[in-house]
Write a protein that holds these residues in place. Structure first.
Motif, PDB file in Angstrom:
ATOM      1  N   LYS A   1      -0.372  13.188   4.418  1.00 16.80           N
ATOM      2  CA  LYS A   1       1.061  13.266   4.161  1.00 16.80           C
ATOM      3  C   LYS A   1       1.783  12.104   4.826  1.00 16.80           C
ATOM      4  O   LYS A   1       1.575  11.826   6.009  1.00 16.80           O
ATOM      5  CB  LYS A   1       1.605  14.593   4.676  1.00 16.80           C
ATOM      6  CG  LYS A   1       3.067  14.838   4.311  1.00 16.80           C
ATOM      7  CD  LYS A   1       3.520  16.216   4.756  1.00 16.80           C
ATOM      8  CE  LYS A   1       4.973  16.473   4.368  1.00 16.80           C
ATOM      9  NZ  LYS A   1       5.432  17.822   4.802  1.00 16.80           N
ATOM     10  N   ALA A   2       2.594  11.403   4.051  1.00 16.46           N
ATOM     11  CA  ALA A   2       3.409  10.286   4.531  1.00 16.46           C
ATOM     12  C   ALA A   2       2.563   9.108   5.014  1.00 16.46           C
ATOM     13  O   ALA A   2       3.059   8.229   5.725  1.00 16.46           O
ATOM     14  CB  ALA A   2       4.362  10.723   5.636  1.00 16.46           C
ATOM     15  N   GLY A   3       1.295   9.062   4.609  1.00 15.17           N
ATOM     16  CA  GLY A   3       0.418   7.967   5.026  1.00 15.17           C
ATOM     17  C   GLY A   3       0.389   6.826   4.035  1.00 15.17           C
ATOM     18  O   GLY A   3       1.141   6.794   3.055  1.00 15.17           O
ATOM     19  N   THR A   4      -0.533   5.892   4.274  1.00 19.35           N
ATOM     20  CA  THR A   4      -0.616   4.698   3.425  1.00 19.35           C
ATOM     21  C   THR A   4      -1.054   5.036   2.003  1.00 19.35           C
ATOM     22  O   THR A   4      -0.528   4.493   1.031  1.00 19.35           O
ATOM     23  CB  THR A   4      -1.603   3.690   4.039  1.00 19.35           C
ATOM     24  OG1 THR A   4      -2.896   4.319   4.185  1.00 19.35           O
ATOM     25  CG2 THR A   4      -1.123   3.209   5.401  1.00 19.35           C
ATOM     26  N   THR A   5      -2.035   5.949   1.886  1.00 16.54           N
ATOM     27  CA  THR A   5      -2.516   6.328   0.552  1.00 16.54           C
ATOM     28  C   THR A   5      -1.417   7.017  -0.237  1.00 16.54           C
ATOM     29  O   THR A   5      -1.230   6.764  -1.438  1.00 16.54           O
ATOM     30  CB  THR A   5      -3.747   7.240   0.664  1.00 16.54           C
ATOM     31  OG1 THR A   5      -4.728   6.618   1.475  1.00 16.54           O
ATOM     32  CG2 THR A   5      -4.329   7.534  -0.703  1.00 16.54           C
ATOM     33  N   ALA A   6      -0.667   7.880   0.445  1.00 13.71           N
ATOM     34  CA  ALA A   6       0.439   8.575  -0.217  1.00 13.71           C
ATOM     35  C   ALA A   6       1.465   7.577  -0.746  1.00 13.71           C
ATOM     36  O   ALA A   6       1.990   7.729  -1.855  1.00 13.71           O
ATOM     37  CB  ALA A   6       1.091   9.559   0.747  1.00 13.71           C
ATOM     38  N   ALA A   7       1.725   6.528   0.038  1.00 12.15           N
ATOM     39  CA  ALA A   7       2.699   5.521  -0.393  1.00 12.15           C
ATOM     40  C   ALA A   7       2.216   4.818  -1.653  1.00 12.15           C
ATOM     41  O   ALA A   7       2.998   4.574  -2.589  1.00 12.15           O
ATOM     42  CB  ALA A   7       2.938   4.520   0.733  1.00 12.15           C
ATOM     43  N   ALA A   8       0.921   4.474  -1.690  1.00 14.79           N
ATOM     44  CA  ALA A   8       0.376   3.808  -2.871  1.00 14.79           C
ATOM     45  C   ALA A   8       0.426   4.726  -4.091  1.00 14.79           C
ATOM     46  O   ALA A   8       0.792   4.297  -5.196  1.00 14.79           O
ATOM     47  CB  ALA A   8      -1.055   3.366  -2.597  1.00 14.79           C
ATOM     48  N   LEU A   9       0.052   5.994  -3.907  1.00 13.22           N
ATOM     49  CA  LEU A   9       0.045   6.931  -5.033  1.00 13.22           C
ATOM     50  C   LEU A   9       1.451   7.212  -5.537  1.00 13.22           C
ATOM     51  O   LEU A   9       1.668   7.422  -6.735  1.00 13.22           O
ATOM     52  CB  LEU A   9      -0.649   8.232  -4.617  1.00 13.22           C
ATOM     53  CG  LEU A   9      -2.155   8.115  -4.343  1.00 13.22           C
ATOM     54  CD1 LEU A   9      -2.716   9.447  -3.860  1.00 13.22           C
ATOM     55  CD2 LEU A   9      -2.914   7.640  -5.580  1.00 13.22           C
ATOM     56  N   GLU A  10       2.424   7.226  -4.613  1.00 16.07           N
ATOM     57  CA  GLU A  10       3.826   7.415  -5.035  1.00 16.07           C
ATOM     58  C   GLU A  10       4.274   6.242  -5.907  1.00 16.07           C
ATOM     59  O   GLU A  10       5.025   6.422  -6.868  1.00 16.07           O
ATOM     60  CB  GLU A  10       4.719   7.553  -3.806  1.00 16.07           C
ATOM     61  CG  GLU A  10       4.580   8.899  -3.102  1.00 16.07           C
ATOM     62  CD  GLU A  10       5.236   8.921  -1.735  1.00 16.07           C
ATOM     63  OE1 GLU A  10       5.893   7.918  -1.371  1.00 16.07           O
ATOM     64  OE2 GLU A  10       5.090   9.938  -1.026  1.00 16.07           O
ATOM     65  N   SER A  11       3.795   5.047  -5.582  1.00 21.20           N
ATOM     66  CA  SER A  11       4.116   3.880  -6.404  1.00 21.20           C
ATOM     67  C   SER A  11       3.492   4.018  -7.794  1.00 21.20           C
ATOM     68  O   SER A  11       4.139   3.730  -8.807  1.00 21.20           O
ATOM     69  CB  SER A  11       3.621   2.611  -5.716  1.00 21.20           C
ATOM     70  OG  SER A  11       3.895   1.467  -6.505  1.00 21.20           O
ATOM     71  N   PHE A  12       2.237   4.477  -7.838  1.00 18.66           N
ATOM     72  CA  PHE A  12       1.601   4.722  -9.137  1.00 18.66           C
ATOM     73  C   PHE A  12       2.414   5.732  -9.959  1.00 18.66           C
ATOM     74  O   PHE A  12       2.619   5.537 -11.162  1.00 18.66           O
ATOM     75  CB  PHE A  12       0.185   5.275  -8.947  1.00 18.66           C
ATOM     76  CG  PHE A  12      -0.852   4.262  -8.551  1.00 18.66           C
ATOM     77  CD1 PHE A  12      -0.774   2.946  -8.969  1.00 18.66           C
ATOM     78  CD2 PHE A  12      -1.930   4.644  -7.769  1.00 18.66           C
ATOM     79  CE1 PHE A  12      -1.731   2.016  -8.607  1.00 18.66           C
ATOM     80  CE2 PHE A  12      -2.903   3.725  -7.401  1.00 18.66           C
ATOM     81  CZ  PHE A  12      -2.811   2.398  -7.813  1.00 18.66           C
ATOM     82  N   ALA A  13       2.823   6.805  -9.310  1.00 16.68           N
ATOM     83  CA  ALA A  13       3.568   7.852 -10.017  1.00 16.68           C
ATOM     84  C   ALA A  13       4.887   7.315 -10.557  1.00 16.68           C
ATOM     85  O   ALA A  13       5.294   7.640 -11.680  1.00 16.68           O
ATOM     86  CB  ALA A  13       3.814   9.041  -9.087  1.00 16.68           C
TER      87      ALA A  13
END
Length: 273
Positions: A235-247
């Motif tokens: 949650k709120a990590g680097t992977t989440a940031a990348a996936l939010e960009s994909f979404a």
């Protein structure tokens, strides 16, 4: 399995991949034949795989029980017409790897020969990591279905479909999809280099990450892919940031539209050639 004599008409990338996978996995090279109009690809196959070669389609077909139709769809009708005029085709099993051409169209091209199985393999077959979809009409014997399935299991996994239209979906999901992954890896490598990582290291980073991710999927069939994704996403990590960009960019929609475009093109090819 039976090691029937098998002729590949066309020596392009897909034939090369399948032949390589077959030989690596024990199918006798002496039972594999290939024909092609020009010599360079044939010479490479002979030197690397030890198979039998000829520039005459009729010559290799006359010697074999199984014929793999591996020419481009737009060339298929002329090739089949010339083949039927040059040699007897009765009793042979035809396996098509041409995208977009339905069984009925292939049967007509073969002057009424109806022993045709339609398949859609992909290029990782060269490493025995292929994925092939298969469709057989009701007239195909169980022995021929078993042979075709076992043949392509030499080069990876297989999936039979009961409706021929689903082959076009397999084109989108497996036949064409290695190129999707390559495009994604290429984009990742380019961005890693832009951020300052050298070319070779960037290549190693993205290819190993993709390999590891694929192995995780394969070794955890009890887990949905979405769960594997969630396991990497704090949650709120680097992977989440990348996936939010994909979404935000609608990755799911982009993938869906791309796969639909592949299916639409396969359906168009069925009426074009």
């Amino acid at each position: 399995m039976q090691h029937r004599k098998i002729a590949f008409i066309g020596a392009g990338n897909m034939s090369n991949s399948i032949i390589s996978g077959l030989v690596k996995n024990g199918y006798p090279a002496s039972a594999i034949f290939a024909s092609n109009p020009s010599r360079p690809k044939l010479d490479t196959l002979k030197s690397e795989q030890g198979i039998q070669i000829s520039q005459s389609n009729a010559d290799v077909v006359a010697q074999c029980e199984v014929v793999v139709l591996a020419v481009k769809p737009q060339l298929m009708e002329q090739m089949c017409t010339e083949l039927a005029a040059a040699t007897k085709l009765d009793g042979k099993l035809f396996i098509s790897i041409a995208a977009g051409l339905p069984v009925k169209r292939l049967q007509a091209m073969l002057q009424g020969q109806d022993n045709v199985i339609r398949t859609m393999p992909n290029t990782p077959s060269a490493l025995a990591k292929g994925m092939t979809g298969l469709f057989a009409p009701s007239n195909i014997s169980q022995a021929d279905k078993d042979y075709a399935g076992q043949l392509l299991k030499h080069v990876g996994e297989i999936a039979w479909v009961n409706e021929e239209s689903l082959i076009d979906s397999i084109v989108a999901a497996a036949g064409s999809s290695p190129a999707y992954f390559y495009a994604f890896l290429e984009a990742m490598q380019q961005e890693a280099e832009r951020q300052g990582i050298d070319h070779d290291t960037a290549r190693l980073l993205v290819q190993q990450a993709m390999l590891g991710a694929a192995e995780m999927v394969c070794h955890n069939p009890q887990l949905e892919i979405s769960e594997l994704r969630a396991q990497v996403t704090s949650k709120a990590g680097t992977t989440a940031a990348a996936l939010e960009s994909f979404a935000a960019l609608d990755l799911n929609g982009i993938v869906a539209k791309s796969m639909q475009a592949a299916v639409a093109r396969a359906q168009e090819m069925a009426t074009t050639f």
